[in-house]
Enzyme design. Structure first.
Site, mmCIF file in Angstrom:
data_model
loop_
_atom_site.group_PDB
_atom_site.id
_atom_site.type_symbol
_atom_site.label_atom_id
_atom_site.label_comp_id
_atom_site.label_asym_id
_atom_site.label_seq_id
_atom_site.Cartn_x
_atom_site.Cartn_y
_atom_site.Cartn_z
ATOM 1 N N GLU A 183 30.751 -10.547 -78.451
ATOM 2 C CA GLU A 183 30.309 -9.849 -77.242
ATOM 3 C C GLU A 183 29.159 -8.925 -77.609
ATOM 4 O O GLU A 183 29.267 -8.116 -78.537
ATOM 5 C CB GLU A 183 31.490 -9.048 -76.658
ATOM 6 C CG GLU A 183 31.132 -8.359 -75.366
ATOM 7 C CD GLU A 183 32.320 -8.249 -74.410
ATOM 8 O OE1 GLU A 183 33.306 -8.992 -74.561
ATOM 9 O OE2 GLU A 183 32.234 -7.411 -73.497
ATOM 10 N N ARG A 184 28.068 -9.106 -76.902
ATOM 11 C CA ARG A 184 26.839 -8.322 -77.153
ATOM 12 C C ARG A 184 26.329 -8.504 -78.575
ATOM 13 O O ARG A 184 25.753 -7.593 -79.172
ATOM 14 C CB ARG A 184 27.042 -6.835 -76.852
ATOM 15 C CG ARG A 184 27.726 -6.563 -75.528
ATOM 16 C CD ARG A 184 27.090 -7.294 -74.376
ATOM 17 N NE ARG A 184 27.820 -7.090 -73.128
ATOM 18 C CZ ARG A 184 27.498 -7.689 -71.987
ATOM 19 N NH1 ARG A 184 26.489 -8.545 -71.922
ATOM 20 N NH2 ARG A 184 28.174 -7.442 -70.901
ATOM 21 N N ASN A 226 37.607 -5.717 -76.140
ATOM 22 C CA ASN A 226 38.219 -6.544 -75.097
ATOM 23 C C ASN A 226 39.093 -7.539 -75.852
ATOM 24 O O ASN A 226 38.716 -8.674 -76.091
ATOM 25 C CB ASN A 226 37.152 -7.260 -74.272
ATOM 26 C CG ASN A 226 36.279 -6.259 -73.526
ATOM 27 O OD1 ASN A 226 36.773 -5.258 -73.013
ATOM 28 N ND2 ASN A 226 34.986 -6.505 -73.470
ATOM 29 N N LYS A 303 40.902 -0.061 -76.017
ATOM 30 C CA LYS A 303 40.183 0.075 -74.752
ATOM 31 C C LYS A 303 41.233 -0.153 -73.670
ATOM 32 O O LYS A 303 41.765 -1.258 -73.540
ATOM 33 C CB LYS A 303 39.083 -0.976 -74.659
ATOM 34 C CG LYS A 303 38.394 -1.053 -73.304
ATOM 35 C CD LYS A 303 37.222 -2.046 -73.350
ATOM 36 C CE LYS A 303 36.543 -2.194 -72.003
ATOM 37 N NZ LYS A 303 35.381 -3.105 -72.058
ATOM 38 N N GLU A 307 37.249 -1.404 -67.260
ATOM 39 C CA GLU A 307 36.677 -2.721 -67.002
ATOM 40 C C GLU A 307 37.751 -3.809 -66.978
ATOM 41 O O GLU A 307 37.583 -4.887 -67.548
ATOM 42 C CB GLU A 307 35.599 -3.058 -68.035
ATOM 43 C CG GLU A 307 34.459 -2.069 -68.036
ATOM 44 C CD GLU A 307 33.286 -2.451 -68.931
ATOM 45 O OE1 GLU A 307 32.151 -2.278 -68.494
ATOM 46 O OE2 GLU A 307 33.502 -2.926 -70.055
ATOM 47 N N ARG A 340 39.690 4.883 -76.806
ATOM 48 C CA ARG A 340 38.328 5.007 -76.262
ATOM 49 C C ARG A 340 38.306 5.751 -74.919
ATOM 50 O O ARG A 340 39.190 5.565 -74.077
ATOM 51 C CB ARG A 340 37.688 3.629 -76.078
ATOM 52 C CG ARG A 340 37.456 2.933 -77.399
ATOM 53 C CD ARG A 340 36.896 1.553 -77.194
ATOM 54 N NE ARG A 340 35.461 1.502 -77.079
ATOM 55 C CZ ARG A 340 34.793 0.834 -76.155
ATOM 56 N NH1 ARG A 340 35.436 0.208 -75.173
ATOM 57 N NH2 ARG A 340 33.484 0.790 -76.154
ATOM 58 N N ARG A 351 29.924 7.399 -61.569
ATOM 59 C CA ARG A 351 30.527 6.815 -62.776
ATOM 60 C C ARG A 351 30.328 7.707 -63.999
ATOM 61 O O ARG A 351 31.175 7.744 -64.891
ATOM 62 C CB ARG A 351 29.901 5.436 -63.001
ATOM 63 C CG ARG A 351 30.446 4.732 -64.196
ATOM 64 C CD ARG A 351 29.922 3.322 -64.254
ATOM 65 N NE ARG A 351 29.641 2.954 -65.624
ATOM 66 C CZ ARG A 351 29.057 1.836 -65.986
ATOM 67 N NH1 ARG A 351 28.655 0.966 -65.066
ATOM 68 N NH2 ARG A 351 28.854 1.567 -67.256
ATOM 69 N N ASP A 380 26.336 4.125 -70.557
ATOM 70 C CA ASP A 380 26.621 2.979 -71.403
ATOM 71 C C ASP A 380 25.463 2.599 -72.317
ATOM 72 O O ASP A 380 24.765 1.625 -72.026
ATOM 73 C CB ASP A 380 26.995 1.788 -70.506
ATOM 74 C CG ASP A 380 27.735 0.706 -71.265
ATOM 75 O OD1 ASP A 380 27.973 0.899 -72.459
ATOM 76 O OD2 ASP A 380 28.072 -0.319 -70.651
ATOM 77 N N GLU A 408 22.290 -4.166 -77.091
ATOM 78 C CA GLU A 408 22.627 -4.776 -75.806
ATOM 79 C C GLU A 408 21.622 -4.420 -74.716
ATOM 80 O O GLU A 408 21.248 -5.268 -73.908
ATOM 81 C CB GLU A 408 24.032 -4.296 -75.404
ATOM 82 C CG GLU A 408 24.442 -4.690 -74.004
ATOM 83 C CD GLU A 408 25.845 -4.189 -73.636
ATOM 84 O OE1 GLU A 408 26.502 -3.527 -74.463
ATOM 85 O OE2 GLU A 408 26.274 -4.476 -72.508
ATOM 86 N N TRP A 545 27.894 -1.079 -60.392
ATOM 87 C CA TRP A 545 27.324 -2.108 -61.265
ATOM 88 C C TRP A 545 25.866 -2.370 -60.870
ATOM 89 O O TRP A 545 25.140 -3.058 -61.566
ATOM 90 C CB TRP A 545 28.126 -3.421 -61.145
ATOM 91 C CG TRP A 545 29.411 -3.390 -61.905
ATOM 92 C CD1 TRP A 545 29.779 -2.474 -62.849
ATOM 93 C CD2 TRP A 545 30.500 -4.320 -61.803
ATOM 94 N NE1 TRP A 545 31.030 -2.777 -63.336
ATOM 95 C CE2 TRP A 545 31.500 -3.895 -62.719
ATOM 96 C CE3 TRP A 545 30.733 -5.466 -61.041
ATOM 97 C CZ2 TRP A 545 32.703 -4.578 -62.886
ATOM 98 C CZ3 TRP A 545 31.937 -6.142 -61.213
ATOM 99 C CH2 TRP A 545 32.911 -5.698 -62.123
HETATM 100 C C1 BDP Z 1 29.504 -2.414 -72.251
HETATM 101 C C2 BDP Z 1 29.391 -3.864 -72.547
HETATM 102 C C3 BDP Z 1 30.700 -4.587 -72.516
HETATM 103 C C4 BDP Z 1 31.717 -3.834 -73.355
HETATM 104 C C5 BDP Z 1 31.827 -2.415 -72.845
HETATM 105 C C6 BDP Z 1 32.708 -1.540 -73.706
HETATM 106 O O1 BDP Z 1 28.522 -4.443 -71.615
HETATM 107 O O2 BDP Z 1 30.480 -5.873 -72.994
HETATM 108 O O3 BDP Z 1 32.944 -4.455 -73.318
HETATM 109 O O4 BDP Z 1 30.582 -1.800 -72.863
HETATM 110 O O5 BDP Z 1 32.157 -0.728 -74.434
HETATM 111 O O6 BDP Z 1 28.393 -1.825 -72.824
HETATM 112 O O7 BDP Z 1 33.912 -1.639 -73.645
#
Ligand code: BDP
Length: 704
Positions: A183-184, A226, A303, A307, A340, A351, A380, A408, A545
């Site tokens: 991811e990223r 995640n 986490k 999300e 987190r 947000r 973010d 990212e 978003w």
């Molecule tokens: C965001 C990302 C996402 C991550 C999230 C996180 O887009 O992919 O899961 O943060 O930090 O920056 O949990």
């Protein structure tokens, strides 16, 4: 041999070792290249490292230190440093209190468990260098420090260095999935070959460990925040244990991201309620099972309720209930929970305020082995964010600073952006008189490492891994000094080239802010994949978003009003900051539109209107990238051909994409403001509709 013949032979050897372009450099060696030094430097290093004296039998950690010193000396000088039991002239002595030579006064207590001292001294009439530490891990770090000194041209005959880390936990967070997507991640597949583990251990794991140990990184979270519950099953624990075995000699502990609902998914329980005794028992048994295979397991990163991830709030409990339950399960083994603070629930207002609103009232309630991990800013990982208001606001809770090394939101791995200045900016920010660095106990960086040959997806992205590690070890280092030592180890020591490269790197962070999100703008990027500009997006299912939610541009002006007239996010900062940020005149201009909604003709310090300044900054960003390109082109003779060509090609992409960002944003904001372009500025290359029509369905980094 006649003298002239000897000289010629030596000169030829020297030339051969000068710019070591014989072998193609593909970036795999990172900053641990140990290429041949110029003759004078070579001799200087060789005379200080004729032999290596160390305790016997050597632990695996001490063996790693000695092997690294030998590898480095051989690479730099072409000469082998022999292992010896007695010190002679030019010996490197690796000593702990157990085998330190008598009569040498070393600052043991200041070095702690991980620190080291490097000192040149005379011992019984012999000139030696002592690398001293209380532990073998300290000796490993000290050995890397000596090699860094050698590669960066320090006077090795007059060393007097000591260093101990300011933060106890310095972690990488891999957002790596069990199917090897990241991811990223923009550097290829995950380096963890889960399928082949635990039987097959890629040699890369050792090189990964060496690179991290050279910076003092002492922990790594192997899997994505995640998280899949599968990472906590017996087969995956065995795989993690195999990695832990490889990393252990290098002082690196393994950690795992834990999925909060694992007791349901794996344990067949009906609930994951943290107050349910069966759930608590399940986690305790799980922790015991992990420590059976990984006795020095670091702990869990979690986490939760963010999300869409499961968490204690699903059962009407709070973060303390969730974190303390896991803390209890780990505490018998000395493990730690990194919980987190990156949380946001749908549609609860601004947000940027949510993490503070959920966490600050819980200050003082977390168990002793919980650390709350806070991103550098409240949204973010944007190109620039004001420091997170939680720093300084939870004095009774240990906090960790989370930085993102992978880019990212900063052009993936194709854009050259040196993040040292970004890291430094947040570490030095002063929430309430003391810098952020002093408000945290730990630091975590979202890794940019993958299985690409050059590890990070581009040669310059290695510098971000490096800068993270160096600043994690010592947050007071200047990012410019870190850039310099990285360049010297990674590319060249030729002074003019070094200056030019460092200048490029230092300009690059401000450039990306300018061509993406100047003046405090944020979150303007494409949906989901986060590639490229999309400030027009307004139709996503959650308000927060949408880029339009964040920039709020209209005929009347632009920016998010976070003052008391707006969301009042400024009230989350300490009183001095809150007062300062409540007024545009006293808000740092770089954060202006983060905190204020202002008319397009609002006058800025430059004498320009807000609209004219916005366009000027977009232009400045593009111009800086064009300059970086020509600076790089001019360095052709100083850089090995393969890496020169690689970077040149990437910079061409970056320049095109910087223009695209500028053009698309200017076109969009102009359509909203209805204002003409400031005199003398270039019109966007395409129509707004053309920018809007672009799609990137297969952009990397979306994960599995
Ligand atoms: C965001 C990302 C996402 C991550 C999230 C996180 O887009 O992919 O899961 O943060 O930090 O920056 O949990």
């Amino acid at each position: 041999m006649k003298t002239w013949a000897k000289r010629l032979a030596a000169a030829l050897l020297g030339m051969a070792l000068l710019p070591a372009w014989g072998a193609v450099e593909d970036g795999y060696d990172l900053w641990l290249r140990y290429r041949g030094l110029a003759m004078v430097a070579q001799a200087r290093v060789a005379t200080q490292a004729r032999s290596i004296v160390h305790a016997e039998p050597a632990s695996p950690t001490l063996q790693a230190a000695v092997a690294e010193l030998k590898r480095g000396v051989a690479g730099m000088t072409g000469k082998e440093a022999a292992s010896a039991t007695q010190s002679a002239d030019g010996a490197l002595l690796l000593v702990t209190p157990a085998n330190a030579p008598k009569g040498v006064d070393l600052p043991w207590s200041e070095l702690g468990r991980e620190g080291y001292a490097l000192r040149s001294l005379k011992l019984g009439g012999r000139a030696v260098t002592v690398i001293a530490a209380n532990t073998d891990t300290g000796l490993l770090y000290g050995s890397f420090a000596w090699l860094r000194a050698a590669q960066t041209g320090a006077d090795l005959s007059r060393l007097d260095l000591r260093a101990a880390p300011k933060l106890g936990l310095r972690l990488l967070n891999h957002w790596d999935n069990l199917d090897r997507t990241v991811e990223r991640g923009y550097a290829g597949a995950s380096i963890w070959d889960w399928w082949k583990l635990p039987d097959l251990r890629d040699v890369r794991y050792v090189d990964y460990a060496r690179a991290n140990a050279s910076l003092g990184i002492n922990g790594t979270v192997l899997n994505n925040v995640n998280a899949k519950a599968d990472s906590l099953t017996a087969p995956f624990i065995a795989k993690a244990a195999a990695l832990a075995e490889v990393l252990r000699p290098y002082g690196i502990k393994v950690w795992l991201s834990a999925r909060f609902s694992a007791p349901k998914e794996l344990g067949g329980l009906k609930t994951a309620d943290p107050l349910d005794p069966a759930v608590r028992a399940w986690w305790k048994a799980k922790a015991d099972e992990i420590y059976q295979s990984i006795p020095d397991f670091g702990g869990f990163l979690v986490k939760a309720n963010s999300e869409g991830q499961p968490g204690p709030q699903d059962y009407g409990r709070n973060h303390v209930d969730g974190a303390n339950m896991l803390a209890e399960a780990l505490s018998a083994h000395g493990g730690v929970v990194m919980w987190r603070a990156f949380v946001y629930a749908p549609d609860t207002g601004d947000r940027a305020k949510q993490a503070f609103a959920e966490f600050q009232p819980l200050d003082g309630q977390f168990a002793a082995n919980v650390i709350v991990q806070v991103k550098n800013g409240a949204i973010d990982f944007q190109p620039r964010e004001p420091f997170h208001p939680l720093f300084g606001a939870m004095p009774k809770t240990p906090l960790a600073l989370e930085l993102q090394i992978t880019k990212e939101y900063l052009g993936f791995s194709t854009h050259l952006v040196y993040l040292g200045p970004l890291f430094e900016e947040v570490l030095r920010a002063q929430p309430d008189g003391a810098p952020v660095a002093q408000h945290v106990k730990a630091i975590a960086g979202v890794a940019n490492i993958g299985s690409d040959r050059n590890w990070s997806g581009s040669h310059f992205d290695q510098a971000n891994w490096y800068a993270f590690g160096r600043l994690a070890w010592n947050p007071e280092l200047a990012s410019s000094d870190v850039a310099r030592e990285w360049v010297q180890q990674t590319f060249t020591t030729a002074p003019r080239a070094v200056d030019s490269l460092v200048a490029m790197m230092l300009a690059s962070r401000e450039a990306v802010v300018d061509y993406m999100t100047p003046l405090g703008l944020h979150h303007l990027m494409g949906t989901a994949h986060h590639h490229g500009p999309a400030p027009w997006v307004d139709d996503l299912e959650r308000a927060d978003w949408n880029p339009v939610y964040f920039h709020r541009a209209g005929r009347d002006g632009i920016g998010f009003d976070r003052t008391p007239r707006g969301s009042n996010a400024v009230a989350q900062y300490a009183p001095d900051w809150a007062a300062r940020l409540a007024r545009p005149e006293t808000t740092p201009e770089d954060w202006l539109l983060w905190f204020h909604h202002l008319p397009w003709d609002y006058p800025l310090r430059s004498g320009r209107t807000l609209w004219a300044e916005l366009v000027a900054r977009y232009d400045r960003g593009v111009a800086t990238v064009a300059d970086m390109r020509s600076q790089w082109a001019a360095l052709k003779a100083d850089i090995d051909p393969q890496r020169h060509a690689d970077v040149a090609a990437y910079l061409a992409v970056q320049e095109a994409e910087a223009r695209w960002w500028r053009d698309a944003c200017v076109a969009y904001f102009q359509s909203v403001s209805g204002l003409p372009l400031p005199a003398g500025t270039r019109a966007p290359a395409h129509s707004l509709d053309e920018y809007k029509a672009q799609r990137f369905n297969f952009a990397p980094g979306r994960g599995g």
